[in-house]
Design an enzyme around this catalytic site. Structure first.
Site, mmCIF file in Angstrom:
data_model
loop_
_atom_site.group_PDB
_atom_site.id
_atom_site.type_symbol
_atom_site.label_atom_id
_atom_site.label_comp_id
_atom_site.label_asym_id
_atom_site.label_seq_id
_atom_site.Cartn_x
_atom_site.Cartn_y
_atom_site.Cartn_z
ATOM 1 N N HIS A 132 44.507 80.312 24.624
ATOM 2 C CA HIS A 132 44.301 79.634 23.348
ATOM 3 C C HIS A 132 42.849 79.910 22.942
ATOM 4 O O HIS A 132 41.983 80.076 23.804
ATOM 5 C CB HIS A 132 44.525 78.133 23.575
ATOM 6 N N ASP A 209 42.879 75.514 32.073
ATOM 7 C CA ASP A 209 43.206 74.897 30.797
ATOM 8 C C ASP A 209 44.605 74.296 30.964
ATOM 9 O O ASP A 209 45.607 75.012 30.936
ATOM 10 C CB ASP A 209 43.172 75.955 29.687
ATOM 11 N N GLN A 212 48.652 72.288 28.215
ATOM 12 C CA GLN A 212 50.117 72.310 28.129
ATOM 13 C C GLN A 212 50.804 71.984 29.444
ATOM 14 O O GLN A 212 52.010 71.751 29.456
ATOM 15 C CB GLN A 212 50.599 73.690 27.642
ATOM 16 N N LYS A 235 48.588 65.388 23.497
ATOM 17 C CA LYS A 235 49.760 66.217 23.798
ATOM 18 C C LYS A 235 50.630 65.567 24.874
ATOM 19 O O LYS A 235 51.639 66.119 25.276
ATOM 20 C CB LYS A 235 49.320 67.602 24.275
ATOM 21 N N CYS A 374 46.940 79.603 17.343
ATOM 22 C CA CYS A 374 45.593 79.678 17.939
ATOM 23 C C CYS A 374 45.566 80.616 19.144
ATOM 24 O O CYS A 374 44.840 80.379 20.119
ATOM 25 C CB CYS A 374 45.074 78.304 18.338
HETATM 26 N N1 7TS Z 1 44.622 75.031 25.306
HETATM 27 C C1 7TS Z 1 45.924 75.186 25.085
HETATM 28 C C2 7TS Z 1 46.749 75.956 26.071
HETATM 29 C C3 7TS Z 1 46.494 74.593 23.957
HETATM 30 O O1 7TS Z 1 47.808 74.743 23.747
HETATM 31 C C4 7TS Z 1 45.689 73.871 23.061
HETATM 32 C C5 7TS Z 1 46.237 73.280 21.796
HETATM 33 C C6 7TS Z 1 44.334 73.724 23.361
HETATM 34 C C7 7TS Z 1 43.826 74.328 24.489
HETATM 35 C C8 7TS Z 1 43.412 72.935 22.507
HETATM 36 O O2 7TS Z 1 43.736 71.589 22.550
HETATM 37 P P1 7TS Z 1 42.920 70.560 21.662
HETATM 38 O O3 7TS Z 1 43.573 69.254 21.921
HETATM 39 O O4 7TS Z 1 41.518 70.623 22.108
HETATM 40 O O5 7TS Z 1 43.074 71.022 20.252
HETATM 41 N N2 7TS Z 1 47.364 73.937 21.316
HETATM 42 C C9 7TS Z 1 47.880 73.779 20.073
HETATM 43 C C10 7TS Z 1 49.026 74.431 19.665
HETATM 44 O O6 7TS Z 1 49.664 75.189 20.375
HETATM 45 N N3 7TS Z 1 49.321 74.086 18.409
HETATM 46 O O7 7TS Z 1 48.394 73.225 17.988
HETATM 47 C C11 7TS Z 1 47.490 73.024 19.016
#
Ligand code: 7TS
Length: 416
Positions: A132, A209, A212, A235, A374
């Site tokens: 990501h 990371d 997910q 999430k 992303c």
């Molecule tokens: N890493 C992964 C693997 C992710 O899927 C996401 C967000 C992030 C980092 C960042 O998370 P945040 O909470 O800091 O924004 N992924 C997604 C997505 O797949 N669609 O919207 C956000």
């Protein structure tokens, strides 16, 4: 906790769905919401909404400073949440759990604090081609400042990590290996323990990371051997505005603060300060108190159901979804077979662009994400500008997969 031990426990989906008020919403008269975008953010159960509401109605006060009852209650609730979150991911002590805003901020904290102290000219950082943007850009920024060398474990055509290319890259003696445990596009579940073991053999530190993975599969930092692990509350049934950085105590202790301000100090003079102890050293300013309490409630909720049971439910859903999607002429689903992935199905349809698919599905009450999610480099690797992504969580049903498939046939009819 009980449910976690019942490895084959079946989820009572209707009971679970009743916990999520939004799932009862009709998007138009007679058209119920089919929410298939939990990878972007999950929905929230009443247990989480009520915990935050209760805090604001009964105990709202700033933490770690007041000596009156409300302030003490707020502090206890906030710190209790940290303890439960630490237990949820198997951290050795709650001191290893730093509250941040989200995964993105957690990774930036590591890049800035650990990275700026430990990485310098020519040092190698290994990432993967399926990251990501939040596990790419912080390293690109630091690489530009420090003249670091970024290298990438390649992704195979069927969406797995090429471990031979990883073994080759390890010969460069990297200082850090930072990788997603579950791809937000392909759904691929990465053999994290093995990646970490191999990194440690060459003396590299590791950052997982887990944005997910923590919401969807059991994750234990001790079992993984992870040095750092980042995830987001929103999430995993929790609120937005709260995330976690887990770090090994020894590493965190040696790191300088990330942001400066109140709460992260022990003592301040006009020209100098002394950092606070862990975890406060990394929590400058007034924290997201209600959100941390909400995340504590989310962790209780998920543990009550059992992460193994959730994982198993999602395995069933994704196996069914892949089978149904692949029946549709013109659909190509990216990523590995169901057994190697979480409940994420990103696909293209030969007749229509992802944005059109998403808009037409929306008319049917179906929420999916369209775009590059992303992960632009990964899409480029597969030679596609965009995919439509359906992602599933503990509250999704096979009937909703059927609704998605019917929706895609409607798209096909429109573009035929
Ligand atoms: N890493 C992964 C693997 C992710 O899927 C996401 C967000 C992030 C980092 C960042 O998370 P945040 O909470 O800091 O924004 N992924 C997604 C997505 O797949 N669609 O919207 C956000």
């Amino acid at each position: 906790m009980m449910a976690d031990q019942q490895q084959c426990a079946r989820l009572d989906i209707q009971k679970i769905r009743a916990d999520f008020p939004i799932l009862g919403r009709e998007m138009r008269s007679g058209v119920p919401l089919v929410y298939l975008d939990s990878t972007a953010t999950s929905q929230k159960p009443v247990q989480v909404l009520e915990a935050m509401d209760r805090y604001y109605r009964r105990s709202n006060a700033n933490i770690h400073r007041g000596l009156y009852t409300l302030a003490e209650e707020a502090t206890v609730e906030y710190e209790n949440a940290r303890e439960r979150i630490a237990a949820f991911i198997g951290a050795a002590t709650p001191k290893e759990v730093i509250f941040t805003r989200n995964t993105t901020e957690s990774i930036n904290l590591v890049a800035r604090s650990w990275g700026q102290t430990n990485l310098d000219d020519g040092d190698v950082v290994i990432l993967t081609e399926m990251e990501h943007h939040s596990n790419l850009v912080p390293w690109q920024l630091l690489a530009a400042e420090r003249n670091l060398r970024l290298e990438f474990i390649s992704v195979t055509r069927d969406g797995l990590l090429d471990l031979d290319s990883y073994a080759e890259l390890l010969k460069l003696e990297p200082k850090l290996v930072a990788f997603t445990q579950m791809s937000n596009v392909l759904g691929t579940i990465i053999p994290a323990r093995e990646i970490i073991r191999m990194a440690h053999q060459v003396g590299a530190n590791t950052l997982v990371d887990a944005a997910q993975s923590v919401p969807h599969i059991p994750v234990d930092v001790g079992d993984l051997g992870a040095d750092f692990l980042a995830f987001s509350g929103h999430k995993m049934c929790g609120p937005t505005g709260i995330g976690v950085l887990y770090g090994r105590k020894k590493l965190l202790e040696a790191m300088p603060p990330f942001l400066g301000g109140g709460d992260m100090i022990k003592r301040v003079e006009l020209r100098s300060f002394q950092s606070n102890a862990l975890p406060y050293k990394f929590e400058a300013g007034t924290s997201a108190i209600a959100e941390a309490i909400g995340l504590g409630a989310a962790v209780d909720y998920l543990s009550g159901i059992g992460m193994k049971a959730i994982e198993q439910h999602e395995q069933e859903i994704i196996a069914y979804a892949l089978e149904r999607l692949e029946e549709i002429p013109g659909v190509e689903v990216f990523g590995p077979e169901a057994q190697y992935k979480g409940a994420v199905a990103s696909f293209t349809l030969s007749e229509a662009h992802a944005h059109d698919i998403s808009q037409i599905l929306d008319r049917e009450g179906i929420a999916v994400r369209a775009g590059h999610h992303c992960a632009m480099p990964l899409h480029e690797k597969f030679g596609i500008p965009a995919t439509t992504r359906a992602s599933f969580y503990l509250y999704n049903t096979k009937e909703e997969v059927d609704r998605l498939v019917e929706g895609i046939y409607k798209v096909k009819n429109i573009f035929a």
